[in-house]
Design a protein around this motif. Structure first.
Motif, PDB file in Angstrom:
ATOM      1  N   ALA A 137      34.290  30.093  29.199  1.00 47.69           N
ATOM      2  CA  ALA A 137      34.196  30.490  30.608  1.00 47.69           C
ATOM      3  C   ALA A 137      34.324  29.253  31.477  1.00 47.69           C
ATOM      4  CB  ALA A 137      32.869  31.186  30.864  1.00 47.69           C
ATOM      5  N   HIS A 138      35.083  29.380  32.553  1.00 51.72           N
ATOM      6  CA  HIS A 138      35.297  28.256  33.473  1.00 51.72           C
ATOM      7  C   HIS A 138      34.686  28.517  34.838  1.00 51.72           C
ATOM      8  CE1 HIS A 138      37.867  26.253  30.587  1.00 51.72           C
ATOM      9  NE2 HIS A 138      38.381  27.441  30.348  1.00 51.72           N
ATOM     10  N   GLY A 139      34.054  29.668  35.020  1.00 50.40           N
ATOM     11  CA  GLY A 139      33.368  29.943  36.271  1.00 50.40           C
ATOM     12  C   GLY A 139      33.526  31.376  36.708  1.00 50.40           C
ATOM     13  N   ILE A 140      32.658  31.747  37.629  1.00 50.34           N
ATOM     14  CA  ILE A 140      32.713  33.071  38.234  1.00 50.34           C
ATOM     15  C   ILE A 140      32.550  32.890  39.740  1.00 50.34           C
ATOM     16  CG2 ILE A 140      30.250  33.554  37.941  1.00 50.34           C
ATOM     17  CD1 ILE A 140      31.149  36.494  37.265  1.00 50.34           C
ATOM     18  N   TRP A 141      33.316  33.671  40.503  1.00 52.79           N
ATOM     19  CA  TRP A 141      33.319  33.569  41.950  1.00 52.79           C
ATOM     20  C   TRP A 141      33.305  34.967  42.556  1.00 52.79           C
ATOM     21  CZ3 TRP A 141      36.314  30.851  38.586  1.00 52.79           C
ATOM     22  CH2 TRP A 141      36.237  29.453  38.634  1.00 52.79           C
ATOM     23  N   THR A 142      32.897  35.028  43.813  1.00 53.97           N
ATOM     24  CA  THR A 142      33.065  36.232  44.619  1.00 53.97           C
ATOM     25  C   THR A 142      33.914  35.828  45.823  1.00 53.97           C
ATOM     26  OG1 THR A 142      31.007  35.827  45.819  1.00 53.97           O
ATOM     27  CG2 THR A 142      30.882  37.276  43.892  1.00 53.97           C
ATOM     28  N   ALA A 143      34.525  36.819  46.463  1.00 49.55           N
ATOM     29  CA  ALA A 143      35.397  36.535  47.595  1.00 49.55           C
ATOM     30  C   ALA A 143      34.618  36.602  48.903  1.00 49.55           C
ATOM     31  CB  ALA A 143      36.550  37.520  47.630  1.00 49.55           C
ATOM     32  N   GLN A 144      34.882  35.662  49.769  1.00 45.76           N
ATOM     33  CA  GLN A 144      34.263  35.656  51.086  1.00 45.76           C
ATOM     34  C   GLN A 144      34.879  36.763  51.931  1.00 45.76           C
ATOM     35  OE1 GLN A 144      34.380  31.851  52.985  1.00 45.76           O
ATOM     36  NE2 GLN A 144      33.754  32.644  54.944  1.00 45.76           N
ATOM     37  N   ASP A 145      34.039  37.531  52.589  1.00 44.87           N
ATOM     38  CA  ASP A 145      34.480  38.573  53.522  1.00 44.87           C
ATOM     39  C   ASP A 145      35.318  39.669  52.871  1.00 44.87           C
ATOM     40  OD1 ASP A 145      33.193  37.166  55.577  1.00 44.87           O
ATOM     41  OD2 ASP A 145      35.002  35.995  55.992  1.00 44.87           O
ATOM     42  N   ASP A 146      35.160  39.909  51.593  1.00 44.35           N
ATOM     43  CA  ASP A 146      35.879  41.003  50.921  1.00 44.35           C
ATOM     44  C   ASP A 146      35.016  42.256  51.028  1.00 44.35           C
ATOM     45  OD1 ASP A 146      37.215  42.764  49.231  1.00 44.35           O
ATOM     46  OD2 ASP A 146      37.686  41.212  47.763  1.00 44.35           O
ATOM     47  N   PRO A 147      35.555  43.347  51.577  1.00 41.83           N
ATOM     48  CA  PRO A 147      34.744  44.554  51.743  1.00 41.83           C
ATOM     49  C   PRO A 147      34.387  45.235  50.419  1.00 41.83           C
ATOM     50  CG  PRO A 147      37.007  44.984  52.377  1.00 41.83           C
ATOM     51  CD  PRO A 147      36.911  43.517  52.089  1.00 41.83           C
ATOM     52  N   SER A 148      35.161  44.978  49.370  1.00 39.88           N
ATOM     53  CA  SER A 148      34.826  45.571  48.074  1.00 39.88           C
ATOM     54  C   SER A 148      34.162  44.514  47.197  1.00 39.88           C
ATOM     55  CB  SER A 148      36.067  46.135  47.389  1.00 39.88           C
ATOM     56  OG  SER A 148      37.019  45.120  47.184  1.00 39.88           O
ATOM     57  N   PRO A 149      33.098  44.905  46.476  1.00 41.29           N
ATOM     58  CA  PRO A 149      32.380  43.936  45.642  1.00 41.29           C
ATOM     59  C   PRO A 149      33.196  43.569  44.395  1.00 41.29           C
ATOM     60  CG  PRO A 149      31.353  46.109  45.507  1.00 41.29           C
ATOM     61  CD  PRO A 149      32.487  46.224  46.471  1.00 41.29           C
ATOM     62  N   LYS A 150      33.649  42.325  44.344  1.00 45.15           N
ATOM     63  CA  LYS A 150      34.486  41.855  43.240  1.00 45.15           C
ATOM     64  C   LYS A 150      33.956  40.544  42.684  1.00 45.15           C
ATOM     65  CE  LYS A 150      38.793  43.812  44.943  1.00 45.15           C
ATOM     66  NZ  LYS A 150      40.085  43.497  45.545  1.00 45.15           N
ATOM     67  N   ALA A 151      34.104  40.401  41.376  1.00 40.18           N
ATOM     68  CA  ALA A 151      33.814  39.138  40.705  1.00 40.18           C
ATOM     69  C   ALA A 151      35.117  38.633  40.098  1.00 40.18           C
ATOM     70  CB  ALA A 151      32.781  39.336  39.602  1.00 40.18           C
ATOM     71  N   PHE A 152      35.378  37.347  40.280  1.00 46.00           N
ATOM     72  CA  PHE A 152      36.568  36.699  39.743  1.00 46.00           C
ATOM     73  C   PHE A 152      36.102  35.726  38.667  1.00 46.00           C
ATOM     74  CE2 PHE A 152      37.327  38.002  44.015  1.00 46.00           C
ATOM     75  CZ  PHE A 152      38.642  38.420  44.068  1.00 46.00           C
ATOM     76  N   MET A 153      36.529  35.950  37.439  1.00 50.73           N
ATOM     77  CA  MET A 153      36.092  35.112  36.323  1.00 50.73           C
ATOM     78  C   MET A 153      37.307  34.440  35.676  1.00 50.73           C
ATOM     79  SD  MET A 153      34.063  36.002  32.757  1.00 50.73           S
ATOM     80  CE  MET A 153      33.122  37.268  33.529  1.00 50.73           C
ATOM     81  N   MET A 154      37.200  33.129  35.497  1.00 48.69           N
ATOM     82  CA  MET A 154      38.242  32.382  34.808  1.00 48.69           C
ATOM     83  C   MET A 154      37.742  32.084  33.400  1.00 48.69           C
ATOM     84  SD  MET A 154      41.238  30.851  35.026  1.00 48.69           S
ATOM     85  CE  MET A 154      41.515  30.516  36.748  1.00 48.69           C
ATOM     86  N   VAL A 155      38.548  32.474  32.415  1.00 50.82           N
ATOM     87  CA  VAL A 155      38.221  32.203  31.022  1.00 50.82           C
ATOM     88  C   VAL A 155      39.450  31.638  30.330  1.00 50.82           C
ATOM     89  CG1 VAL A 155      36.437  34.002  30.857  1.00 50.82           C
ATOM     90  CG2 VAL A 155      38.800  34.552  30.265  1.00 50.82           C
ATOM     91  N   SER A 156      39.234  31.037  29.181  1.00 54.95           N
ATOM     92  CA  SER A 156      40.363  30.604  28.365  1.00 54.95           C
ATOM     93  C   SER A 156      40.071  30.944  26.910  1.00 54.95           C
ATOM     94  CB  SER A 156      40.637  29.105  28.535  1.00 54.95           C
ATOM     95  OG  SER A 156      39.573  28.325  28.031  1.00 54.95           O
ATOM     96  N   TYR A 157      41.163  31.027  26.157  1.00 52.99           N
ATOM     97  CA  TYR A 157      41.111  31.435  24.756  1.00 52.99           C
ATOM     98  C   TYR A 157      41.710  30.342  23.885  1.00 52.99           C
ATOM     99  CZ  TYR A 157      40.443  35.957  26.971  1.00 52.99           C
ATOM    100  OH  TYR A 157      39.961  36.980  27.748  1.00 52.99           O
ATOM    101  N   THR A 158      41.253  30.288  22.655  1.00 51.22           N
ATOM    102  CA  THR A 158      41.776  29.342  21.690  1.00 51.22           C
ATOM    103  C   THR A 158      43.288  29.510  21.572  1.00 51.22           C
ATOM    104  OG1 THR A 158      39.698  29.458  20.470  1.00 51.22           O
ATOM    105  CG2 THR A 158      41.605  28.599  19.279  1.00 51.22           C
ATOM    106  N   GLU A 159      43.971  28.405  21.497  1.00 53.17           N
ATOM    107  CA  GLU A 159      45.433  28.429  21.375  1.00 53.17           C
ATOM    108  C   GLU A 159      45.853  29.346  20.221  1.00 53.17           C
ATOM    109  OE1 GLU A 159      49.214  25.355  21.029  1.00 53.17           O
ATOM    110  OE2 GLU A 159      47.178  24.566  21.083  1.00 53.17           O
ATOM    111  N   GLY A 160      46.798  30.221  20.507  1.00 53.30           N
ATOM    112  CA  GLY A 160      47.317  31.135  19.497  1.00 53.30           C
ATOM    113  C   GLY A 160      46.610  32.477  19.448  1.00 53.30           C
TER     114      GLY A 160
END
Length: 121
Positions: A39-62
């Protein structure tokens, strides 16, 4: 090179979003490594009327991100991570696999101060 993915979770309510970001996500950090996920972080959007979470992840090569995600979702670890949360509160999950251009300066070195954070050069 790891495969990066941006996942966008649209929640039913702000309370569900808060529970996910403050309770579920920290639990994920304890188990993702068992599946080759970082996991590289989780964010929410400023002033977004719908509740959303943005998550950046990465996977092992291949690794195939879809297969890894499915294996994780079906695991006892995922069930434990989601305890106390009604998964029906997740209205949708959008997945975007990110491909860096050759000129990209992003990197995620193995040695970092915060093992869950990706830095840029």
């Amino acid at each position: 090179m790891r495969t990066f993915e941006l996942r966008v979770y649209t929640m039913r309510t702000k309370d569900a979003l808060d529970f996910y970001t403050n309770t579920i996500y920290p639990r994920h950090l304890q188990n993702f490594h068992l599946f080759g996920v970082q996991a590289h972080g989780i964010w929410t959007a400023q002033d977004d009327p719908s509740p959303k979470a943005f998550m950046m992840v990465s996977y092992t090569e291949g690794d195939d991100p879809g297969e890894v995600a499915q294996r994780y979702i079906e695991s006892p670890e995922a069930a434990n991570d989601a305890r106390g949360f009604d998964v029906a509160n997740i209205l949708s999950v959008e997945s975007t696999i990110l491909i860096p251009p050759t000129s990209s300066t992003s990197s995620c070195p193995n040695e970092r101060k915060n093992k869950y954070e990706c830095r840029t050069k």
